[in-house]
Write an enzyme that holds these catalytic residues in place. Structure first.
Site, PDB file in Angstrom:
ATOM      1  CB  SER C 107      -0.888   0.012   1.254  1.00 31.83           C
ATOM      2  OG  SER C 107      -1.567   1.242   1.355  1.00 31.83           O
ATOM      3  CD  GLN C 129      -2.909   2.022  -2.964  1.00 36.73           C
ATOM      4  OE1 GLN C 129      -2.175   2.122  -1.997  1.00 36.73           O
ATOM      5  NE2 GLN C 129      -3.757   2.982  -3.331  1.00 36.73           N
ATOM      6  CG  LEU C 130       0.481   5.880  -7.455  1.00 40.90           C
ATOM      7  CD1 LEU C 130       1.686   6.281  -6.610  1.00 40.90           C
ATOM      8  CD2 LEU C 130       0.814   5.988  -8.941  1.00 40.90           C
ATOM      9  CE1 TYR C 131      -6.472   5.675  -2.513  1.00 40.72           C
ATOM     10  CE2 TYR C 131      -4.571   5.270  -1.116  1.00 40.72           C
ATOM     11  CZ  TYR C 131      -5.902   5.060  -1.424  1.00 40.72           C
ATOM     12  OH  TYR C 131      -6.643   4.224  -0.641  1.00 40.72           O
ATOM     13  CB  THR C 157      -6.645   3.315  -5.454  1.00 39.29           C
ATOM     14  OG1 THR C 157      -5.898   2.213  -4.923  1.00 39.29           O
ATOM     15  CG2 THR C 157      -8.025   3.326  -4.840  1.00 39.29           C
ATOM     16  CE  LYS C 220      -7.642  -2.346  -4.175  1.00 36.83           C
ATOM     17  NZ  LYS C 220      -8.285  -1.258  -3.423  1.00 36.83           N
ATOM     18  CG  HIS C 244     -11.374   1.319  -1.257  1.00 34.14           C
ATOM     19  ND1 HIS C 244     -10.693   2.232  -2.019  1.00 34.14           N
ATOM     20  CD2 HIS C 244     -10.642   1.176  -0.118  1.00 34.14           C
ATOM     21  CE1 HIS C 244      -9.605   2.630  -1.362  1.00 34.14           C
ATOM     22  NE2 HIS C 244      -9.548   1.999  -0.204  1.00 34.14           N
ATOM     23  N   GLY C 277     -14.531  -9.465  -0.014  1.00 34.86           N
ATOM     24  CA  GLY C 277     -15.362 -10.525   0.562  1.00 34.86           C
ATOM     25  C   GLY C 277     -14.846 -11.935   0.376  1.00 34.86           C
TER      26      GLY C 277
END
Lengths: 348, 348, 348, 348
Positions: C107, C129-131, C157, C220, C244, C277
């Site tokens: 993350s 993972q990149l914002y 994301t 994502k 998310h 889930g």
């Protein structure tokens, strides 16, 4: 304390009745799937009201097989009213029906003789519920008594070739009426016959019954559309969609879910009635919108009777009538004839 | 303690209100099937967001019948605000509405006169909710008061030819306002009239009302698409899909489930509004994506008022606005016009 | 005590974590409708196994964007692992991932710098993972660090133009990491930047990012099939269907229910991944049978980490792998390629 | 105290068995979704009875692969009867089956040797359940024993290439039979083999088995219609739709929901049997109406055995037979051949 809904009468009946007697009235067959389904199915149907239709004058009356009812809610046949009201039993029910101007279907398994029921409530519109007995001579004798008592129709129960499996009664050991009570309509000279349920019952018996009496014949317990079609060919005057309040074969679908196919099969040839799970005025409207000519209520009448005798039944019928009237008005209908299938939606 | 959702205001209102008054606001008709359905139906609808649409600037405002609202959430008409906020009542609600720059629909059954509501919140956008009274002269007098107070539209409730069967009130014995309160908009000289609900109300009354006033007329309580079509022919300015918060006819489907057919029937001719069960910003978006121009909230405003007066209402409206904005952004929408039906999915 | 399912790790994590930290990991947005839907939707899908296919040798490995995973279950990016394992945090997770030979998506909000994560687990297959930050120069700096640390893909994301409304955190007052922790990947000289979520993010930013790096880009947070189609036009290497974990927009449908339309839209052009889930081997098989190339698990990894550090994560991954293998064998499949949509049925 | 339904035997078994043994019999794989689904699916199917068909004489018998059963309810193979009845075990079950004139499918994992089961219940109709062992010579030896003991068919379980994940057993540490018990049909000289489940099992093994014996072969554990079609090509004599009582792959749909497609695929070529969740006579009728030739019950037999040994099993079978007869009569059927798909309705 005033009671404002049928559910409150149900609670009162539970308080007042012997537990085994309460269970006898309340219970259903098997796992009681059908018993619960009858009520739940109404809640899953939505009503979509119309507005601004200027329906100031309200007409809720209905004429069925020549009998007039002030509202489209009849009293379904239920056995053993003297378990709920030891003194008056079916007499009290009949007086309340007469006062409410609706039709009472007297049970063959009544604990008051049909003649006494009729005498107790002059002017009451009575129909007579019949289990056709294999001994047709005895059946005819019973029919003659019903005719003589002034009953306006025979409601022949066809869903009971054998008794349903009612585990509450088995567990409670409830097999027979207390000694001072009996099925008064089953008297045969000095003795009282038990009610015989017969798997051999067939359409031929219906034909024989039709030959036996001029009374209109209602078949109660039709659930399959093919049987509705067959009934028309045997000259019945009306059909009552019923699963016997969930007391015979368990897992039969809710009557309100079975109704549309029966209505289609009957095609308007005879009136279609319905019982099973009717607890609210909106339930009545849904059945009528989907094509029923009227509905009948069984357990709610017992609840009223157990809670407060004739007054209790009268209050139950008054509540239902008020609910029917209010719901009709809220639906923008001036009469039950204004209801139509497009006002009913199935929600998930 | 800060409250972060409308549900927390509901709990606070339950704590603070007289139980009978809480029940009056919270309750519904019959078995409260519709009351529950309104909320549950929103949860069964899924939102499918869009991404990467560069929606940095957000516009949530909407103009309805000439009135501007900073968000597509109006205050639905609810009665008796002084039961929730004894001193200020509808005045407090109006001030909060003005501060939030949204439209308040003042109830005919307000416990503060519409003139005083307007005076207490200068600049507030007010509409007036009307039960057409059989005495049309009196109806006209009420309309004149609403006009004079600066109301921008008449919201005519059409789902109430008679009052719904509200058993909580019957059980609580809640029939009347306490002696020091009354429906101030029903004053007629020295007396206060009761609100007359009339089953005789018809489309002709709508025509008469239209002749009576230049105010745009919104019909509140349309649920059947055929009535939506009829409404267009009678010159209404907007339609509000409503089942009266489940307080009139029980088992009417959830409004959000009724909306799509009404939107189709109206075909864009007039704006379609909706109330019933809106508790979240995502609820607002679903209604708008399915074609509503805006929604209205009733009980949440009462919760805010009961919890904390004007500040409580302001907080409720601020939470809703923040939720609408956040949900819009999360949906990739720069304005409510970017919402479309393909973003809504029915789950089972 | 041995733990035999992911649920037992969930219980252990609830016991061991600070309540506010547990809530941070466990909670979702709004009413947590989506949070619950993700899990429930898997249970509503049935698996119909094949038999007698002689599948003695089992192959569960998958190659994704050049990275090899021994099973089709990746570690989804989740923030703040040092809240669950104060000393080792993401290092522990990475070592467990390396041992299990699967891919860990580190993350951007990790509490251990990506370089240190890589160093702690040589041979681990890491993605980052990149914002995308509005300050593209800073974004590029972060990308360079990920490249230098050996990450094999960028997982961008796209469902977070703003933070979701997480009421548990609001109520718990959980706003910031404890003082001794920070987002190590957000260091910018002497300071640590907050993560900026930007509603202005658009497809153009994806194009800029693609120009910036040779790493394959995974989007994502795609839920709408139209966005999946758009993504193909912007050169993405894979799509991850994600809501998310129910933490952003509430009431988005379960990812497994959204998957089939996305798979159809993508038409095999790029791999489709899914998270949300997944708790059982059978969940993995359903996603793969419906067209996913692999799935990712987020919260279960945190549960393992909180329960028992690296060993806990290792056990969670081992349980999942064993369940996948067993379920595959029970489905008559020798490899995940043998799964096909006809083995999945929707029950009601 | 008399017991009136299978559910009461379930409660008695829970009281009397060692908890770990009760769990072994009661439990299912994974989250036990399939375990619950098997039972719930029957309740969602409605029965629509026919009336007035004069069905006075009732015939419930059925001939399957040359074996006669007095009712269409067989005893499904279940392991380890001596955990429920330590002395007599499968002997007791067989005597009850013989008395009830139905077919008992003896489990390969019986705790009494098949020869002793046969000897204990002369005249019992026995079939033998077989897990094909990779060591075909040993498989053949077992088959010879079954033949010699007089078994009339081989029921080959095909849903078990590996054991299902049964967490109750893992948590209870239940791995092996107590030392004084063993799988008597697995004796091989001085030792007792464990049952080998083999993922390598294929259709070829079925062909080899067919060559090995003249006994008719029933494939138990078919759920996919394509496998039913394949089975026909491999000369099987019958198909048993089964998900192993929810004990192998979790989330397989309920067998009654899988049945119609299998019946269609088989097209009447061979009889289709079913087990899973049958607890009521009405369940039996639904399966037969949808095309099953007969059903089998597993856990209810264990409940009877645990509650009261041979008498308990006899009572369970008698209750089921009485329920089948009563339900048939209430459906207007004189024999199981009168049942047809139109009598079954799916409710929501």
């Amino acid at each position: 304390m005033e009671r404002w809904s049928l559910r409150e009468f149900e609670a009162a009946a539970r308080d007042r009745l012997e537990p085994a007697h309460y269970d006898y009235f309340a219970g259903g067959a098997g796992d009681e799937v059908t018993l619960r389904a009858n009520e739940k199915a109404f809640a899953r149907l939505g009503l979509v009201p119309r507005v601004l239709r200027g329906a100031a004058k309200l007409e809720t009356g209905v004429t069925l097989l020549g009998s007039r009812a002030a509202m489209p809610v009849l009293i379904a046949p239920t056995a053993f009213h003297r378990l709920a009201d030891p003194e008056e039993g079916e007499r009290a029910t009949a007086r309340a029906a007469a006062a409410a101007e609706t039709i009472m279907i007297v049970s063959m398994a009544a604990t008051v003789a049909v003649e006494d029921v009729a005498a107790a409530a002059p002017g009451a519109a009575l129909w007579f519920q019949l289990y056709v007995q294999p001994d047709l001579a005895f059946t005819e004798a019973v029919v003659r008594r019903a005719e003589a008592a002034g009953c306006g129709a025979l409601v022949v129960t066809v869903d009971s070739p054998v008794l349903g499996l009612r585990e509450r009664d088995l567990r409670n050991g409830f097999h027979d009426l207390p000694g001072h009570l009996c099925c008064e309509n089953l008297r045969d000279g000095d003795r009282v016959r038990p009610i015989a349920m017969s798997p051999g019952l067939s359409w031929e018996h219906i034909d024989r019954l039709r030959d036996m009496t001029a009374l209109p014949i209602v078949l109660k317990g039709i659930t399959h559309p093919e049987d509705a079609r067959l009934a028309l060919g045997h000259g019945v005057a009306a059909i009552m969609v019923s699963n016997h309040g969930g007391r015979q074969l368990d897992t039969v679908p809710a009557t309100i879910d079975l109704l549309p196919e029966i209505v289609t099969a009957v095609g308007g040839a005879v009136p279609v009635l319905l019982d099973g799970g009717v607890r609210r005025g909106t339930d009545v409207l849904k059945a009528l919108a989907l094509g029923a000519a009227a509905v009948a209520v069984g357990r709610p009448v017992i609840w009223g009777l157990a809670a407060d005798g004739e007054r209790g039944v009268a209050r139950v019928l008054a509540l239902l009538r008020a609910e029917v009237e209010r719901a009709l008005t809220l639906c923008g209908c001036a009469s039950i004839g204004d209801l139509e299938p497009g006002m009913v939606r199935r929600s998930c």
